[in-house]
Scaffold this motif. Structure first.
Motif, PDB file in Angstrom:
ATOM      1  N   UNK A  34      43.160  28.787  43.022  1.00  0.00           N
ATOM      2  CA  UNK A  34      41.757  28.563  43.355  1.00  0.00           C
ATOM      3  C   UNK A  34      41.031  29.874  43.658  1.00  0.00           C
ATOM      4  N   UNK A  35      41.735  30.822  44.255  1.00  0.00           N
ATOM      5  CA  UNK A  35      41.118  32.069  44.686  1.00  0.00           C
ATOM      6  C   UNK A  35      41.120  33.122  43.589  1.00  0.00           C
ATOM      7  N   UNK A  36      42.119  33.096  42.732  1.00  0.00           N
ATOM      8  CA  UNK A  36      42.272  34.135  41.710  1.00  0.00           C
ATOM      9  C   UNK A  36      41.136  34.056  40.690  1.00  0.00           C
ATOM     10  N   UNK A  37      40.710  35.220  40.206  1.00  0.00           N
ATOM     11  CA  UNK A  37      39.654  35.199  39.183  1.00  0.00           C
ATOM     12  C   UNK A  37      40.213  34.680  37.862  1.00  0.00           C
ATOM     13  N   UNK A  38      39.355  34.063  37.104  1.00  0.00           N
ATOM     14  CA  UNK A  38      39.769  33.549  35.801  1.00  0.00           C
ATOM     15  C   UNK A  38      39.882  34.707  34.823  1.00  0.00           C
ATOM     16  N   UNK A  39      41.045  34.869  34.225  1.00  0.00           N
ATOM     17  CA  UNK A  39      41.259  35.925  33.250  1.00  0.00           C
ATOM     18  C   UNK A  39      41.123  35.308  31.868  1.00  0.00           C
ATOM     19  N   UNK A  40      40.179  35.831  31.110  1.00  0.00           N
ATOM     20  CA  UNK A  40      39.935  35.326  29.767  1.00  0.00           C
ATOM     21  C   UNK A  40      40.160  36.446  28.761  1.00  0.00           C
ATOM     22  N   UNK A  41      40.004  36.122  27.507  1.00  0.00           N
ATOM     23  CA  UNK A  41      40.171  37.121  26.455  1.00  0.00           C
ATOM     24  C   UNK A  41      39.121  38.222  26.565  1.00  0.00           C
ATOM     25  N   UNK A  42      37.966  37.905  27.112  1.00  0.00           N
ATOM     26  CA  UNK A  42      36.890  38.877  27.209  1.00  0.00           C
ATOM     27  C   UNK A  42      37.037  39.829  28.399  1.00  0.00           C
ATOM     28  N   UNK A  43      37.698  39.393  29.478  1.00  0.00           N
ATOM     29  CA  UNK A  43      37.730  40.234  30.678  1.00  0.00           C
ATOM     30  C   UNK A  43      39.137  40.613  31.130  1.00  0.00           C
ATOM     31  N   UNK A  44      40.156  40.403  30.317  1.00  0.00           N
ATOM     32  CA  UNK A  44      41.517  40.667  30.776  1.00  0.00           C
ATOM     33  C   UNK A  44      41.775  42.139  31.054  1.00  0.00           C
ATOM     34  N   UNK A  45      41.063  43.036  30.391  1.00  0.00           N
ATOM     35  CA  UNK A  45      41.280  44.464  30.603  1.00  0.00           C
ATOM     36  C   UNK A  45      40.848  44.908  31.992  1.00  0.00           C
ATOM     37  N   UNK A  46      39.902  44.226  32.586  1.00  0.00           N
ATOM     38  CA  UNK A  46      39.452  44.581  33.938  1.00  0.00           C
ATOM     39  C   UNK A  46      40.479  44.206  35.000  1.00  0.00           C
ATOM     40  N   UNK A  47      41.379  43.305  34.695  1.00  0.00           N
ATOM     41  CA  UNK A  47      42.331  42.831  35.699  1.00  0.00           C
ATOM     42  C   UNK A  47      43.647  43.587  35.677  1.00  0.00           C
ATOM     43  N   UNK A  48      43.842  44.445  34.721  1.00  0.00           N
ATOM     44  CA  UNK A  48      45.062  45.241  34.660  1.00  0.00           C
ATOM     45  C   UNK A  48      44.854  46.599  35.295  1.00  0.00           C
ATOM     46  N   UNK A  49      45.939  47.320  35.452  1.00  0.00           N
ATOM     47  CA  UNK A  49      45.859  48.650  36.041  1.00  0.00           C
ATOM     48  C   UNK A  49      45.551  49.667  34.942  1.00  0.00           C
ATOM     49  N   UNK A  50      44.555  50.512  35.154  1.00  0.00           N
ATOM     50  CA  UNK A  50      44.187  51.529  34.184  1.00  0.00           C
ATOM     51  C   UNK A  50      45.155  52.694  34.308  1.00  0.00           C
ATOM     52  N   UNK A  51      45.709  53.124  33.203  1.00  0.00           N
ATOM     53  CA  UNK A  51      46.653  54.234  33.210  1.00  0.00           C
ATOM     54  C   UNK A  51      46.055  55.419  32.464  1.00  0.00           C
ATOM     55  N   UNK A  52      46.782  56.522  32.481  1.00  0.00           N
ATOM     56  CA  UNK A  52      46.285  57.737  31.839  1.00  0.00           C
ATOM     57  C   UNK A  52      46.067  57.535  30.343  1.00  0.00           C
ATOM     58  N   UNK A  53      46.904  56.742  29.685  1.00  0.00           N
ATOM     59  CA  UNK A  53      46.758  56.487  28.265  1.00  0.00           C
ATOM     60  C   UNK A  53      45.528  55.672  27.936  1.00  0.00           C
ATOM     61  N   UNK A  54      45.000  54.943  28.915  1.00  0.00           N
ATOM     62  CA  UNK A  54      43.798  54.146  28.709  1.00  0.00           C
ATOM     63  C   UNK A  54      42.529  54.908  29.077  1.00  0.00           C
ATOM     64  N   UNK A  55      42.666  56.187  29.358  1.00  0.00           N
ATOM     65  CA  UNK A  55      41.505  56.961  29.748  1.00  0.00           C
ATOM     66  C   UNK A  55      41.300  56.990  31.247  1.00  0.00           C
TER      67      UNK A  55
END
Length: 106
Positions: free
Chosen positions: A63-84
């Motif tokens: 209920x509390x977790x944000x909905x992860x969809x195909x459009x916003x899944x990149x915002x929910x992961x950890x950004x690494x050096x390879x991703x800029x």
């Protein structure tokens, strides 16, 4: 309780009953059905409470977790050096250098 919960509770009770019967036969040489049934009932109650707590917690998290969809899944992961982004926090801890400036502390 759903079928999975019933299977978990029943399996735990059955398993503990079989182990108790086997243990009594090996140690004492006879079966005490009151002890076996009591132990199996206690295990069933504990397993049911555990299952209910786990499913209730999972429902609250969902209920509390944000909905992860195909459009916003990149915002929910950890950004690494390879991703800029920047390197992970584990790679840049303060005080982890040796006296000559190399990393690793060896």
């Amino acid at each position: 309780m759903d079928r999975r919960g019933l299977a978990e509770v029943g399996g735990a009770a059955l398993g503990s009953g079989v182990l108790a019967a086997g243990g009594l036969l090996v140690v004492v040489g006879r079966l005490d059905w009151v002890l076996i049934v009591g132990l199996a009932a206690g295990v069933a109650i504990a397993a049911a409470a555990n299952y209910r707590a786990r499913t209730k917690h999972a429902a609250k998290v969902a209920d509390v977790a944000p909905a992860v969809t195909e459009d916003n899944y990149e915002r929910h992961g950890r950004t690494t050096a390879g991703d800029g982004g920047v390197p992970a926090d584990d790679d840049s801890r303060a005080g982890d250098e040796t006296t000559d400036g190399r990393r690793g502390g060896h």
